[in-house]
Enzyme design. Structure first.
Site, PDB file in Angstrom:
ATOM      1  N   ARG A 153       0.934  -1.272  -0.112  1.00 37.06           N
ATOM      2  CA  ARG A 153       0.091  -0.011   0.039  1.00 37.06           C
ATOM      3  C   ARG A 153       0.875   1.366   0.081  1.00 37.06           C
ATOM      4  O   ARG A 153       2.002   1.350   0.717  1.00 37.06           O
ATOM      5  CB  ARG A 153      -0.835  -0.024   1.322  1.00 37.06           C
ATOM      6  CG  ARG A 153      -1.835   1.149   1.225  1.00 37.06           C
ATOM      7  CD  ARG A 153      -2.916   1.182   2.448  1.00 37.06           C
ATOM      8  NE  ARG A 153      -3.506   2.244   2.226  1.00 37.06           N
ATOM      9  CZ  ARG A 153      -4.368   3.015   3.325  1.00 37.06           C
ATOM     10  NH1 ARG A 153      -4.458   2.325   4.441  1.00 37.06           N
ATOM     11  NH2 ARG A 153      -5.229   3.960   3.074  1.00 37.06           N
ATOM     12  N   HIS A 154       0.564   2.055  -0.900  1.00 36.12           N
ATOM     13  CA  HIS A 154       1.126   3.457  -0.899  1.00 36.12           C
ATOM     14  C   HIS A 154       1.541   3.944   0.569  1.00 36.12           C
ATOM     15  O   HIS A 154       0.633   4.005   1.336  1.00 36.12           O
ATOM     16  CB  HIS A 154       0.585   4.427  -1.794  1.00 36.12           C
ATOM     17  CG  HIS A 154      -0.923   4.728  -1.590  1.00 36.12           C
ATOM     18  ND1 HIS A 154      -1.088   5.742  -0.328  1.00 36.12           N
ATOM     19  CD2 HIS A 154      -1.896   4.447  -1.659  1.00 36.12           C
ATOM     20  CE1 HIS A 154      -2.444   5.688  -0.354  1.00 36.12           C
ATOM     21  NE2 HIS A 154      -2.936   4.889  -0.826  1.00 36.12           N
ATOM     22  N   GLU A 175       1.650   7.448   2.988  1.00 37.61           N
ATOM     23  CA  GLU A 175       0.737   8.381   3.632  1.00 37.61           C
ATOM     24  C   GLU A 175       0.526   9.450   2.752  1.00 37.61           C
ATOM     25  O   GLU A 175       1.661  10.187   2.255  1.00 37.61           O
ATOM     26  CB  GLU A 175       1.007   8.983   4.865  1.00 37.61           C
ATOM     27  CG  GLU A 175      -0.163   9.925   5.437  1.00 37.61           C
ATOM     28  CD  GLU A 175       0.374  10.901   6.637  1.00 37.61           C
ATOM     29  OE1 GLU A 175      -0.270  10.493   7.684  1.00 37.61           O
ATOM     30  OE2 GLU A 175       1.072  11.449   6.561  1.00 37.61           O
ATOM     31  N   SER A 176      -0.882   9.650   2.209  1.00 37.99           N
ATOM     32  CA  SER A 176      -0.759  10.500   1.157  1.00 37.99           C
ATOM     33  C   SER A 176      -1.561  11.925   1.772  1.00 37.99           C
ATOM     34  O   SER A 176      -2.134  11.783   2.874  1.00 37.99           O
ATOM     35  CB  SER A 176      -1.918  10.123   0.112  1.00 37.99           C
ATOM     36  OG  SER A 176      -3.124   9.989   0.799  1.00 37.99           O
ATOM     37  N   GLU A 177      -1.739  12.734   0.951  1.00 38.56           N
ATOM     38  CA  GLU A 177      -2.368  14.261   1.581  1.00 38.56           C
ATOM     39  C   GLU A 177      -3.868  13.823   1.697  1.00 38.56           C
ATOM     40  O   GLU A 177      -4.548  14.400   2.528  1.00 38.56           O
ATOM     41  CB  GLU A 177      -2.315  15.372   0.572  1.00 38.56           C
ATOM     42  CG  GLU A 177      -0.802  15.775   0.410  1.00 38.56           C
ATOM     43  CD  GLU A 177      -0.566  16.951  -0.456  1.00 38.56           C
ATOM     44  OE1 GLU A 177      -1.586  17.268  -1.017  1.00 38.56           O
ATOM     45  OE2 GLU A 177       0.448  17.431  -0.659  1.00 38.56           O
ATOM     46  N   GLY A 178      -4.678  13.034   0.895  1.00 34.21           N
ATOM     47  CA  GLY A 178      -5.873  12.598   1.038  1.00 34.21           C
ATOM     48  C   GLY A 178      -5.849  11.919   2.474  1.00 34.21           C
ATOM     49  O   GLY A 178      -6.980  11.842   3.163  1.00 34.21           O
ATOM     50  N   ASN A 179      -5.155  10.890   2.849  1.00 27.83           N
ATOM     51  CA  ASN A 179      -5.216  10.185   4.076  1.00 27.83           C
ATOM     52  C   ASN A 179      -5.056  11.286   5.321  1.00 27.83           C
ATOM     53  O   ASN A 179      -5.703  11.127   6.139  1.00 27.83           O
ATOM     54  CB  ASN A 179      -3.952   9.248   4.226  1.00 27.83           C
ATOM     55  CG  ASN A 179      -3.943   8.114   3.254  1.00 27.83           C
ATOM     56  OD1 ASN A 179      -2.712   7.709   2.738  1.00 27.83           O
ATOM     57  ND2 ASN A 179      -5.151   7.513   3.052  1.00 27.83           N
ATOM     58  N   ARG A 209       0.671   8.227  -5.967  1.00 34.23           N
ATOM     59  CA  ARG A 209       1.124   8.045  -4.624  1.00 34.23           C
ATOM     60  C   ARG A 209       1.566   6.549  -4.683  1.00 34.23           C
ATOM     61  O   ARG A 209       2.605   6.009  -3.888  1.00 34.23           O
ATOM     62  CB  ARG A 209       0.000   8.013  -3.636  1.00 34.23           C
ATOM     63  CG  ARG A 209      -1.355   7.298  -4.048  1.00 34.23           C
ATOM     64  CD  ARG A 209      -2.529   7.958  -3.035  1.00 34.23           C
ATOM     65  NE  ARG A 209      -3.800   7.075  -3.253  1.00 34.23           N
ATOM     66  CZ  ARG A 209      -4.730   7.402  -4.140  1.00 34.23           C
ATOM     67  NH1 ARG A 209      -4.488   8.257  -5.052  1.00 34.23           N
ATOM     68  NH2 ARG A 209      -5.964   6.602  -4.465  1.00 34.23           N
ATOM     69  N   GLU A 257      -7.270   2.308  -7.316  1.00 34.86           N
ATOM     70  CA  GLU A 257      -8.283   2.371  -6.172  1.00 34.86           C
ATOM     71  C   GLU A 257      -9.656   2.400  -6.687  1.00 34.86           C
ATOM     72  O   GLU A 257      -9.928   3.091  -7.925  1.00 34.86           O
ATOM     73  CB  GLU A 257      -8.132   3.531  -5.098  1.00 34.86           C
ATOM     74  CG  GLU A 257      -8.852   3.484  -3.916  1.00 34.86           C
ATOM     75  CD  GLU A 257      -8.814   1.932  -3.120  1.00 34.86           C
ATOM     76  OE1 GLU A 257      -9.336   1.417  -3.665  1.00 34.86           O
ATOM     77  OE2 GLU A 257      -8.007   2.146  -2.139  1.00 34.86           O
TER      78      GLU A 257
END
Length: 205
Positions: free
Chosen positions: A7-8, A10-14, A57, A81
């Protein structure tokens, strides 16, 4: 055959706490710090191919692995996703306000729900399953799949039969690494490694 599911980071969306799938958020600074940790964690495996979702990501993680191993990465839309449609890139609280008790169905992957303006959950599962079946029909080897939370859940459901309830026991945090060994009809989970908290531990040293 061995599959290394990633899994990528941490993204800004997370970090924002948004419901999102196709929104192409980059990783946060913490997410980028997870990348070399992921690369180091899988150094002991002899990797034949690296596949990835084309979303940035996941792609960044795959590119780092490919660069480290001098392997070209293969992007495949089937590893994206799910598209949450009208709920895409909304704060979780706003989605809860809109759908109430149906929130868990909306953000789930196994409830046969059509997401308005997005994907039907069954179509999402079908495209991921098609990718896995195609891979399993090919040559034996060790393959990295850099993707997303829902994609990993779909693969575990398809290969190991884990349903919605069973999957709750797995904390698949951003940057998680799961290694599967597939021998004929038997699938074994060898490792579940979290890199999410490793960044915080390293920063304290």
């Amino acid at each position: 055959m061995e599959l290394i599911l990633i899994r990528h980071g941490e993204s800004e969306g997370n970090a924002k706490g948004h419901v999102y799938g196709h929104t192409d958020y980059p990783m946060t600074k913490k997410g980028m710090k997870q990348v070399p940790i992921i690369v180091n964690m899988i150094n002991r495996y002899r990797i034949n191919k690296v596949y990835a979702s084309p979303l940035i990501r996941a792609k960044v993680v795959a590119e780092a692995i490919g660069l480290d191993r001098n392997i070209s990465i293969i992007l495949d839309d089937r590893l994206k996703e799910i598209n949450f449609g009208k709920y895409e890139d909304m704060p979780r609280e706003k989605v809860v306000e809109l759908v109430g008790d149906k929130y868990n169905e909306i953000i789930g992957f196994f409830d046969h729900v059509a997401l308005p303006g997005g994907e039907h959950q069954d179509d999402f599962l079908t495209r991921v399953n098609d990718f896995i079946d195609e891979l399993l029909a090919g040559d034996d080897g060790t393959y990295v799949l850099a993707g997303h939370f829902g994609v990993i859940k779909a693969i575990l459901n398809h290969l190991m039969g884990y349903d919605k309830k069973a999957l709750r026991q797995f904390a698949i945090k951003p940057g998680a690494i799961i290694k599967l060994t597939i021998n004929k009809d038997k699938v074994r989970m060898d490792e579940l490694i979290q890199t999410f908290d490793s960044v915080d531990r390293i920063s304290l040293l």
